[in-house]
Motif scaffolding. Structure first.
Motif, short mmCIF file in Angstrom:
data_model
loop_
_atom_site.label_atom_id
_atom_site.label_comp_id
_atom_site.label_asym_id
_atom_site.label_seq_id
_atom_site.Cartn_x
_atom_site.Cartn_y
_atom_site.Cartn_z
N TRP A 15 -14.28 -2.15 -0.47
CA TRP A 15 -14.77 -1.13 -1.39
C TRP A 15 -13.68 -0.78 -2.41
N TRP A 16 -12.44 -0.60 -1.92
CA TRP A 16 -11.30 -0.24 -2.75
C TRP A 16 -11.06 -1.29 -3.84
N THR A 58 -14.77 -9.70 -2.73
CA THR A 58 -13.42 -9.18 -2.91
C THR A 58 -12.53 -10.17 -3.67
N HIS A 89 -5.74 4.48 -11.18
CA HIS A 89 -6.43 3.21 -11.40
C HIS A 89 -5.60 2.20 -12.19
N ALA A 96 -11.85 -1.01 -7.82
CA ALA A 96 -10.76 -1.19 -8.79
C ALA A 96 -11.19 -2.15 -9.90
N VAL A 108 -13.40 6.29 -4.54
CA VAL A 108 -12.73 5.78 -3.32
C VAL A 108 -11.39 6.46 -3.15
N SER A 109 -10.64 6.53 -4.25
CA SER A 109 -9.30 7.09 -4.22
C SER A 109 -9.32 8.55 -3.74
N LEU A 155 -13.54 -0.77 3.96
CA LEU A 155 -12.85 0.14 3.04
C LEU A 155 -12.00 -0.64 2.04
N LEU A 156 -11.27 -1.66 2.54
CA LEU A 156 -10.45 -2.48 1.66
C LEU A 156 -11.33 -3.17 0.61
N MET A 214 0.83 -1.21 0.00
CA MET A 214 0.00 0.00 0.00
C MET A 214 0.88 1.26 0.00
N PHE A 256 -13.34 3.73 -9.08
CA PHE A 256 -12.10 3.74 -8.32
C PHE A 256 -11.74 5.16 -7.90
N ILE A 293 -10.13 8.68 0.03
CA ILE A 293 -8.96 8.33 0.86
C ILE A 293 -7.96 9.48 0.88
#
Lengths: 126, 130
Positions: free
Chosen positions: B43-44, A115, A52, B48, B58-59, B40-41, A44, B55, B62
């Motif tokens: 959603w990120w 996810t 993106h 993406a 969210v970006s 949040l992770l 990160m 994206f 943050i």
């Protein structure tokens, strides 16, 4: 004198058929999450402020994709096991407690599936 | 069988405050907070996969001052929970359970979590450039 059968003793489960499995699985996910978390934080940092295209290119590589999936599965499993214990400790209304445990378990399963699918979609070029 | 008015074992109110007890409940509080961080992770990652427009939302969130404060809180909670988890694993082997050792390891966890959080943000600012 131990009245348990040898197989009962070997399985280590009491009359509740439960034993230490919840605690043990929770610890196993913790052990797995130690290196995975350090890797995730490091990744990160390297992606801070990335657009993106760069993020998607990173997720799409084999190693990050596999490690991300491992991180996600371990995290959501660890999360619902932990929240279950928190609810068992603090919610004293039995139906509400059971409902909360079910909601968190289902939610963590939905988030894990969502996810992991997102990672696979990116990695497999959807 | 009545169970309603049995005496309770000694509870929070009768103990003198100790840092080790604060760190104990903090492990649970940071863990609960990190469950929010997982949202949040999620959603990120899903944003993406959905595309650049989702994206960017969210970006940008943050990257806002509010998002950065939240992210710093989550980063600290993550390191605290991680280091305190390692402390628990050492306890699980039966080591370090006496009071001086538990106090020292607790202080190491607090100091380590602050140092690693600051280092993470310093690294992030160097990479991002703002």
């Amino acid at each position: 004198m131990d009245l348990r059968t040898p197989v009962g003793r070997a399985r280590g489960l009491g009359s509740a058929r439960y034993g230490t499995e919840h605690w043990w699985v929770h610890r196993m996910t913790s052990v797995a999450l130690v290196p995975l978390t350090f890797w995730m934080v490091w990744s990160m940092i390297s992606l801070a402020g990335a657009p993106h295209a760069e993020v998607v290119a990173w997720i799409g590589q084999p190693l990050p994709a596999v490690l991300l999936i491992l991180l996600l599965l371990n995290s959501f499993h660890h999360m619902h096991l932990a929240l279950q214990v928190v609810f068992e400790d603090y919610i004293h209304n039995e139906p509400v407690k059971i409902a909360a445990i079910i909601v968190v378990r289902f939610a963590s399963a939905v988030l894990a599936a969502g996810t992991v699918f997102a990672v696979l979609k990116i990695a497999l070029g959807g | 069988m009545t169970t309603g008015n049995r005496p309770l074992s000694p509870h929070l109110g009768i103990y003198r405050f100790r840092w080790t007890m604060a760190l104990s409940i903090l492990n649970r509080i940071t863990g609960a907070g990190l469950a929010g961080g997982m949202l949040l992770l999620a959603w990120w990652l899903i944003a993406a996969a959905a595309g650049p427009v989702d994206f960017a939302l969210v970006s940008d969130l943050i990257a806002s001052w509010f998002g950065r404060i939240l992210l710093f809180g989550w980063t600290w909670a993550l390191f605290f929970h991680l280091l305190n988890g390692i402390r628990h694993m050492i306890w699980d082997t039966g080591r370090g359970l006496d009071l001086p050792a538990a106090w020292t390891s607790g202080m190491l966890v607090v100091a380590g979590s602050v140092v690693l959080s600051l280092a993470t943000f310093a690294g992030g600012y160097m990479v991002a450039g703002n």
